[in-house]
Write an enzyme that holds these catalytic residues in place. Structure first.
Site, PDB file in Angstrom:
ATOM      1  N   GLY A  12       0.851  -0.964  -0.077  1.00 23.88           N
ATOM      2  CA  GLY A  12      -0.160  -0.019  -0.239  1.00 23.88           C
ATOM      3  C   GLY A  12       0.825   1.207  -0.061  1.00 23.88           C
ATOM      4  O   GLY A  12       2.044   1.400   0.401  1.00 23.88           O
ATOM      5  N   TYR A  57      -6.264   8.160   0.225  1.00 18.51           N
ATOM      6  CA  TYR A  57      -5.806   7.097   0.820  1.00 18.51           C
ATOM      7  C   TYR A  57      -7.135   6.503   1.653  1.00 18.51           C
ATOM      8  O   TYR A  57      -7.214   5.328   1.637  1.00 18.51           O
ATOM      9  CB  TYR A  57      -4.768   7.523   2.063  1.00 18.51           C
ATOM     10  CG  TYR A  57      -4.307   6.494   2.645  1.00 18.51           C
ATOM     11  CD1 TYR A  57      -3.402   5.259   2.231  1.00 18.51           C
ATOM     12  CD2 TYR A  57      -4.687   6.359   4.126  1.00 18.51           C
ATOM     13  CE1 TYR A  57      -2.778   4.350   3.060  1.00 18.51           C
ATOM     14  CE2 TYR A  57      -4.194   5.136   4.995  1.00 18.51           C
ATOM     15  CZ  TYR A  57      -3.213   4.253   4.200  1.00 18.51           C
ATOM     16  OH  TYR A  57      -2.882   3.157   5.140  1.00 18.51           O
TER      17      TYR A  57
END
Ligand code: NAD
Length: 452
Positions: free
Chosen positions: A292, A358
């Site tokens: 990520g 995000y």
């Protein structure tokens, strides 16, 4: 770990000063080590219900000393408070008011687990009193998490319709919540919706014989996850970008695993992972979507490159890889019982300034996880998400000091979690003992007050 306040508090002077000023006093948490007993000390099981009987049986069989009544002054390592069968809010008091005084007898890193039936279950949809009672346990447990002291946690185990605590998945959830594996999980709920799952033959090596793929394994949380899955018996495959090749080799070589240099946003990423597992290991049982990125900016200043790259790495890649893993032509590598865990974040739950991209990507992970769950269930598998809060990594070490201290202290355990804490939750969710939990998001955040 760069935590000067935490080190100061653990000194004798630090304890005195912070105590006098009423400042946070985080303690070293009890964390799982191989060979450790499930829980050391006496566990009080409260309730005269089927779940309470099951808890007594399960814990006694696991070698835990169990009592059904509180003895004044006796130290307790944990309490299992069973609320199954409550039909009205007035029925909560019997167990809740027995639990109260027991809290004063808890040692450090103690565990409280509430056990109750799912408030969302269709059988109580038209029964406001029963639903109120069940939902009441949620509020009680969350508040209790905030009242626990000295590294103690309080979590709930939610039984789905017709699922007894003796079901393998429910017993596995109880073990996880009482053990050192759940050190940084507090104020959370583990739903066990089916009686699926099985108890691993060797509880110290629950992943024996499985092949596990971990993306983003070269460093940080991913490196802890892959080491933990290997410790628990899995043969491991580490995936990371080609630029991280040396670091990845360093991680997997120590574990006897194999490495695959791959950008997970490549259109053929799923196919390449399958091919690697096919040729090198002959099978694939577990996938952890850990890779990520963050590209923080206020939305007013956001550009397309920042937005798109975060969504591509954090969410779209998981969707595309899952589709490849569940396709017919993958059946020769992916057998029945595939286990998937995706990394979400508390930012995706609470939102966070500067992280619209995000948070969208991580909330997306939770969404895709619950929508993919029925597809996994059809084949005896599961998919779940883990949402870490503030974890001590290179990423969080770069946060400016004042913001970092806030993120680190504003949770019920008054400290940041470790990559290991996230890894333990994932290792549990991919084990056969978690077979009854599908489509859920488990937060590993110490009951954070704000999004990370
Ligand atoms: P990290 O940046 O230290 O490690 C991420 C790894 O993923 C790196 O090795 C990186 O090379 C790899 N990676 C990035 N893009 C990739 C791609 N396209 N293909 C293959 N590999 C790629 O991050 P971390 O702190 O260890 O976080 C791991 C996961 O946990 C992430 O999904 C992150 O969003 C999540 N998370 C972390 C925290 C925290 O406090 N650190 C909190 C919540 C969630």
């Amino acid at each position: 770990m760069n935590d000067p306040y935490g080190s100061f508090v653990s000194s004798a002077l630090g304890k005195r000063v912070t105590g006098a000023l009423g400042l946070p006093q985080p303690v070293e948490l009890r964390r799982y080590e191989p060979g450790q007993p499930l829980i050391t000390g006496t566990v009080l099981v409260l309730g005269a219900t089927p779940a309470a009987d099951a808890a007594r049986g399960l814990l006694t069989a696991a070698g835990v000393q169990v009592v059904s009544e509180r003895a004044e002054g006796a130290r307790l390592a944990g309490v299992v408070a069973c609320f199954d069968g409550v039909r009205a809010p007035s029925e909560l008091s019997a167990v809740a008011l027995e639990l109260g005084p027991a809290l004063r007898q808890l040692g450090s890193s103690a565990r409280v687990v509430t056990v109750f039936e799912d408030p969302e279950d269709p059988s109580v949809a038209a029964d406001p009193a029963a639903r109120a009672a069940r939902q009441g346990v949620v509020g009680l447990t969350r508040s209790l998490g905030k009242e626990m002291r000295r590294g103690g946690t309080a979590n709930g185990l939610i039984l789905g319709s017709g699922v007894p605590l003796t079901a393998p998945g429910a017993a596995g959830a109880l073990r996880f919540l009482l053990s050192g594996r759940s050190a940084f999980v507090s104020g959370q709920f583990l739903p066990v919706t089916t009686a699926d799952g099985s108890t691993p033959a060797d509880l110290a090596r629950p992943l024996e014989g499985k092949v596990a793929v971990v993306t983003g394994a070269a460093r940080g949380i991913g490196a802890a996850i892959i080491a933990t899955l290997a410790r628990d018996g899995a043969r491991v495959v580490g995936v990371d970008v080609p630029a991280a090749g040396d670091a990845l080799a360093g991680v997997v070589n120590k574990l006897g695993g194999t490495a695959l240099a791959l950008d997970i946003t490549a259109p053929d990423a799923g196919a390449r992972i399958l091919e690697h597992c096919r040729t090198r290991h002959g099978r694939m049982d577990i996938v952890v979507h850990n890779a990520g990125i963050t590209r923080d900016k206020l939305l007013a200043n956001m550009d397309a490159a920042r937005w798109d790259s975060v969504l591509a790495v954090n969410t779209s890649s998981q969707l595309a890889m899952n589709a490849a893993f569940l396709a017919e032509d993958a059946r020769d590598v992916v057998g029945e019982g595939l286990r998937i865990v995706g990394l979400a974040s508390t930012s995706g739950i609470a939102g966070n300034r500067g992280q619209t991209n995000y948070a969208a990507s991580k909330a997306g992970v939770m969404g895709l996880t619950s929508a993919t769950a029925p597809m996994l269930a059809e084949r005896g598998g599961t998919i779940n998400a883990v949402a870490p809060g503030f974890i001590e990594t290179e990423m969080t070490a770069k946060i400016p000091l004042a913001t970092r201290e806030l993120g680190r202290r504003l949770n019920s355990l008054q400290q940041g979690g470790r990559p290991q804490d996230v890894a333990e939750a994932i290792a549990y969710l991919v084990s056969d003992g978690a077979g009854g939990t599908n489509g859920a998001t488990l937060r590993v955040c110490g009951q954070a007050i704000m999004g990370a």
